[in-house]
Each structure stands twice: as structure tokens, then as C-alpha cells.
Design a protein around this motif. Structure first.
Motif, PDB file in Angstrom:
ATOM      1  N   PRO A 105      40.679  55.266  38.050  1.00  0.00           N
ATOM      2  CA  PRO A 105      41.792  55.799  38.435  1.00  0.00           C
ATOM      3  C   PRO A 105      42.903  54.652  38.480  1.00  0.00           C
ATOM      4  N   GLN A 106      44.006  54.930  37.978  1.00  0.00           N
ATOM      5  CA  GLN A 106      45.225  53.979  37.800  1.00  0.00           C
ATOM      6  C   GLN A 106      45.571  53.132  38.743  1.00  0.00           C
ATOM      7  N   HIS A 107      45.320  53.789  40.056  1.00  0.00           N
ATOM      8  CA  HIS A 107      45.562  52.834  41.437  1.00  0.00           C
ATOM      9  C   HIS A 107      44.591  51.728  41.687  1.00  0.00           C
ATOM     10  N   VAL A 108      43.311  51.735  40.940  1.00  0.00           N
ATOM     11  CA  VAL A 108      42.370  50.475  41.050  1.00  0.00           C
ATOM     12  C   VAL A 108      43.055  49.302  40.395  1.00  0.00           C
ATOM     13  N   SER A 109      43.337  48.277  41.030  1.00  0.00           N
ATOM     14  CA  SER A 109      43.890  46.944  40.428  1.00  0.00           C
ATOM     15  C   SER A 109      42.783  46.026  40.463  1.00  0.00           C
ATOM     16  N   LYS A 110      41.530  46.363  41.046  1.00  0.00           N
ATOM     17  CA  LYS A 110      40.739  45.049  40.948  1.00  0.00           C
ATOM     18  C   LYS A 110      39.247  45.707  41.016  1.00  0.00           C
ATOM     19  N   SER A 133      42.426  32.621  38.783  1.00  0.00           N
ATOM     20  CA  SER A 133      43.637  31.851  38.201  1.00  0.00           C
ATOM     21  C   SER A 133      44.016  32.592  37.066  1.00  0.00           C
ATOM     22  N   GLY A 134      44.436  33.635  37.316  1.00  0.00           N
ATOM     23  CA  GLY A 134      45.243  34.383  36.112  1.00  0.00           C
ATOM     24  C   GLY A 134      44.613  35.042  34.866  1.00  0.00           C
ATOM     25  N   HIS A 135      43.215  34.707  35.138  1.00  0.00           N
ATOM     26  CA  HIS A 135      42.371  35.382  33.994  1.00  0.00           C
ATOM     27  C   HIS A 135      42.164  36.718  34.193  1.00  0.00           C
ATOM     28  N   VAL A 136      41.898  37.417  33.191  1.00  0.00           N
ATOM     29  CA  VAL A 136      41.583  39.010  33.260  1.00  0.00           C
ATOM     30  C   VAL A 136      40.229  39.131  34.013  1.00  0.00           C
ATOM     31  N   LEU A 137      39.524  38.142  33.594  1.00  0.00           N
ATOM     32  CA  LEU A 137      38.077  38.287  33.961  1.00  0.00           C
ATOM     33  C   LEU A 137      37.105  37.266  34.171  1.00  0.00           C
ATOM     34  N   GLY A 138      36.395  37.447  35.346  1.00  0.00           N
ATOM     35  CA  GLY A 138      35.584  36.366  35.766  1.00  0.00           C
ATOM     36  C   GLY A 138      33.927  36.566  35.522  1.00  0.00           C
ATOM     37  N   LEU A 164      34.059  40.243  37.504  1.00  0.00           N
ATOM     38  CA  LEU A 164      35.038  40.430  38.438  1.00  0.00           C
ATOM     39  C   LEU A 164      36.516  40.779  37.585  1.00  0.00           C
ATOM     40  N   ILE A 165      37.004  41.884  37.712  1.00  0.00           N
ATOM     41  CA  ILE A 165      38.281  42.110  36.704  1.00  0.00           C
ATOM     42  C   ILE A 165      39.272  42.618  37.506  1.00  0.00           C
ATOM     43  N   ASP A 166      40.465  41.990  36.820  1.00  0.00           N
ATOM     44  CA  ASP A 166      41.821  42.242  37.307  1.00  0.00           C
ATOM     45  C   ASP A 166      42.166  43.448  36.440  1.00  0.00           C
ATOM     46  N   MET A 167      41.977  44.592  37.187  1.00  0.00           N
ATOM     47  CA  MET A 167      42.338  45.826  36.153  1.00  0.00           C
ATOM     48  C   MET A 167      43.703  46.133  35.952  1.00  0.00           C
ATOM     49  N   TYR A 168      44.702  45.500  36.518  1.00  0.00           N
ATOM     50  CA  TYR A 168      46.032  45.413  36.240  1.00  0.00           C
ATOM     51  C   TYR A 168      46.511  44.823  34.888  1.00  0.00           C
ATOM     52  N   GLN A 169      45.980  43.541  34.921  1.00  0.00           N
ATOM     53  CA  GLN A 169      45.980  42.929  33.328  1.00  0.00           C
ATOM     54  C   GLN A 169      45.206  43.327  32.248  1.00  0.00           C
ATOM     55  N   TRP A 170      44.047  43.993  32.719  1.00  0.00           N
ATOM     56  CA  TRP A 170      43.110  44.710  31.840  1.00  0.00           C
ATOM     57  C   TRP A 170      43.964  45.766  31.078  1.00  0.00           C
ATOM     58  N   ARG A 171      44.540  46.469  31.934  1.00  0.00           N
ATOM     59  CA  ARG A 171      45.313  48.019  31.142  1.00  0.00           C
ATOM     60  C   ARG A 171      46.472  47.397  30.640  1.00  0.00           C
TER      61      ARG A 171
END
Ligand SMILES: [Mn+2]
Length: 320
Positions: A105-110, A133-138, A164-171
Motif C-alpha cells: 500500500p502507498q502509505h507504507v513508508s518503511k 543514512s540516506g540509503h534506500v536499503l540496508g 530494511l527498506i525506505d519505501m518512499y525512496q524505493w518508489r
């Protein structure tokens, strides 16, 4: 009201998993171990990308999660964009993590992405709060070898079992499309399929997670032979992982549900499985004929028994 909603989100921890029916109950073990170790009482929300899980298995999993007041959201993928990709021994479900941008779902940010062959041994909150630290993924380095398909130094190749994923940046970066494009371009070339695709897209731009969050089978031999220096982790990282394991990864051939596999955490895993699903048989391959073939691995098995004795400090008590 709005404040309440924000509070709820801030306290939520999202876990995403993907499975077909064959792996459904092993996935149940991953979820159970997440919930058992959720000592910080985070509101744990599971998103499961459903590659054909039976109603019966879904009921079992929901019942288990429900007893921890946790929810499961089943997501049915549309396989269209995956058509024509090589499957090898992994099954199509392995590719679902490449489509997280469109599936979640779009609201999932992490999110924390977890493979289905894991045992979570500590509170996921510690992983959740890791600074990317600003990366999309750990991710954790792949302790075996780097994929031969990629021209990458071994320390730069990560294992995709725990992310570990920053979904906002991923999208925002159009990651789904990029991954599918490289995957299609590579055709049969990638030995580790989607893991190679992820390593291609995030080359030199991933955040290194503490080793304890993805303890792979070759971890024990690295400790025994003091060979940590060939990896990007230090001796202290190895001993911290031994002392305070976060996630045990039964990758490749080390699956605990195979009879002739010996792994320091096998018995722990087996007893957890039998606690959650008492009516299910644990082993998948108990026939004599099948195991006869595996007798060659017996030397390895004995070695692992020694490892178990040596690493007395490794334990996981499901009751606590
Ligand atoms: Mn795995």
C-alpha cells in the motif's frame, strides 16, 4: 483523531514476506519468532505477498498472529511483469520482493523484508531503528562468496534475506521497474536471480546492517577459522552476533526441515515449529532412499555437532 492516527503509525513496525503454499508454514515460524521477540510491544503489521497459499494454511497463520493481537494483510500479486523470467530452483515467489513498490500500500513508508527461511532471535525494533543514512536499503554482506555473475568484490555483495527498506525512496527512484529491466536483460546470466538484480541496482549504495541481523551458515566456519578479515565485518561484529543473534538464516542447503541437515539452531527451530503447528509433520524428506544419497554429508554433520557444543552461548528459549 489525527494525532491518534499519527501515533499509531509511528508505533507501527511493518514486516513484509512472500511465500507460496510450500513455504507457508515455514513463513509462519518466521512470523511467530518476530512476535515472540517483540518485547518492545510494537504494533507489528505483516504484509504477505501471497503466491498461492491455501485457505487452510492462511487460517493457521492468522490464528497464530491473532493470538498476539497482530494483523496479516494478504497481497495477491499480478504476475504480468514477471512473465518470462527464469525460475531455476527458487520459485516465482522469490521475485515478489522486486515489486514491493507496486505491491505494498502507498502509505507504507518503511519495511523490513524477511525471507521464509529465518528464525528471528531478537526484538526487530533494533533493526527497525537502524539509520540508513540516506540509503534506500540496508542489508548484511553475503558471507559465502559474491555472485560469480557480477563483477563485484566479495565484501560488496549483500545477501537479500533480510532487508530494511525506505519505501518512499524505493518508489521515488522507480526501483521496481529498474529491477525488472536488469533481470530481463540478464536472462539466464544471474546465478542468484533477484539477489543479483538487487545487487546490481544498489551497487555501492547500500547500508551495511550489523552482522547479527543475518547470520548465514558460513558464519560458524568464519568464527572457527578466525576468517572474519576476508569479510567486511570485524571480530567484534562476529562475537556480538554470537552473543546476541538477531536473525538466523537457513539459506541454501541448510534448511532445518531436511533430515540430514545439521545446523546449530536446527533443534531450536524444530521445537518452535512443533509448538506452533503441533499436528504437522516437520521433516520433508524422511524416506530412507532420499537420505541415503545424503550420507556423504555426514562428515559435515559431525563437524556441526562439534560447533553446537562449542557455541554453547547460542540459545533461543521460546518460552522466555
Ligand atoms: Mn533465504
Amino acid at each position: 483523531m489525527v494525532f491518534g492516527l499519527l501515533m499509531m503509525k509511528a508505533d507501527q513496525l511493518n514486516v513484509v514476506l512472500a511465500s507460496d503454499d510450500n513455504y507457508a508454514l515455514w513463513m509462519g515460524v518466521v512470523m511467530f519468532s518476530c512476535l515472540e521477540k517483540n518485547l518492545s510491544k510494537k504494533n507489528m503489521c505483516f504484509y504477505v505477498i501471497d503466491g498461492g497459499i491455501s485457505k487452510d494454511n492462511k487460517d493457521k497463520i492468522e490464528k497464530m498472529a491473532g493470538s498476539y493481537q497482530s494483523s496479516v494483510q494478504w497481497i495477491t500479486p499480478c504476475g504480468e511483469s514477471l512473465q518470462g523470467l527464469p525460475i531455476k530452483r527458487y520459485g516465482i515467489a522469490t521475485y515478489y520482493r522486486l515489486l514491493l513498490g507496486q505491491l505494498l500500500p502507498q502509505h507504507v513508508s518503511k519495511v523490513i523484508y524477511l525471507d521464509c527461511d529465518l528464525l528471528i532471535a531478537d526484538d526487530l525494533k533494533c533493526l527497525w531503528e537502524h539509520d540508513l543514512s540516506g540509503h534506500v536499503l540496508g542489508a548484511v554482506e553475503n558471507l559465502g562468496i559474491a555472485s560469480p555473475s557480477l563483477n563485484l568484490e566479495r565484501q560488496q555483495y549483500f545477501n537479500a534475506g533480510v532487508l530494511l527498506i525506505d519505501m518512499y525512496q524505493w518508489r521515488e527512484k522507480g526501483t521496481d521497474d529498474k529491477l525488472i529491466t536488469v533481470m530481463k536483460k540478464a536472462g539466464d546470466k544471474y546465478r542468484y536471480l533477484d539477489q543479483d538484480a538487487l545487487n546490481t541496482i544498489f551497487k555501492y549504495s547500500w547500508s551495511r546492517l550489523p552482522l547479527r541481523w543475518n547470520i548465514q551458515p558460513s558464519f560458524w566456519s568464519k568464527i572457527e577459522k578466525s576468517k572474519w578479515n576476508i569479510t567486511g565485518y570485524k571480530k567484534e561484529d562476529y562475537f556480538l552476533a554470537l552473543e546476541k543473534p538477531g536473525a538466523i538464516h537457513f539459506l541454501a542447503k541448510s534448511k532445518p526441515w531436511n533430515y540430514m541437515v545439521f545446523h546449530p539452531y536446527k533443534e531450536v527451530y524444530k521445537s518452535l515449529f512443533e509448538t506452533i503447528f503441533p499436528k504437522q509433520t516437520f521433516y520433508k524428506d524422511v524416506s530412507f532412499k532420499e537420505n541415503l544419497k545424503k550420507l556423504t554429508s555426514f562428515g559435515k554433520a559431525l563437524k556441526n555437532q562439534r560447533r553446537i557444543r562449542r557455541s554453547k552461548k547460542i540459545f533461543y528459549d521460546p518460552v522466555k
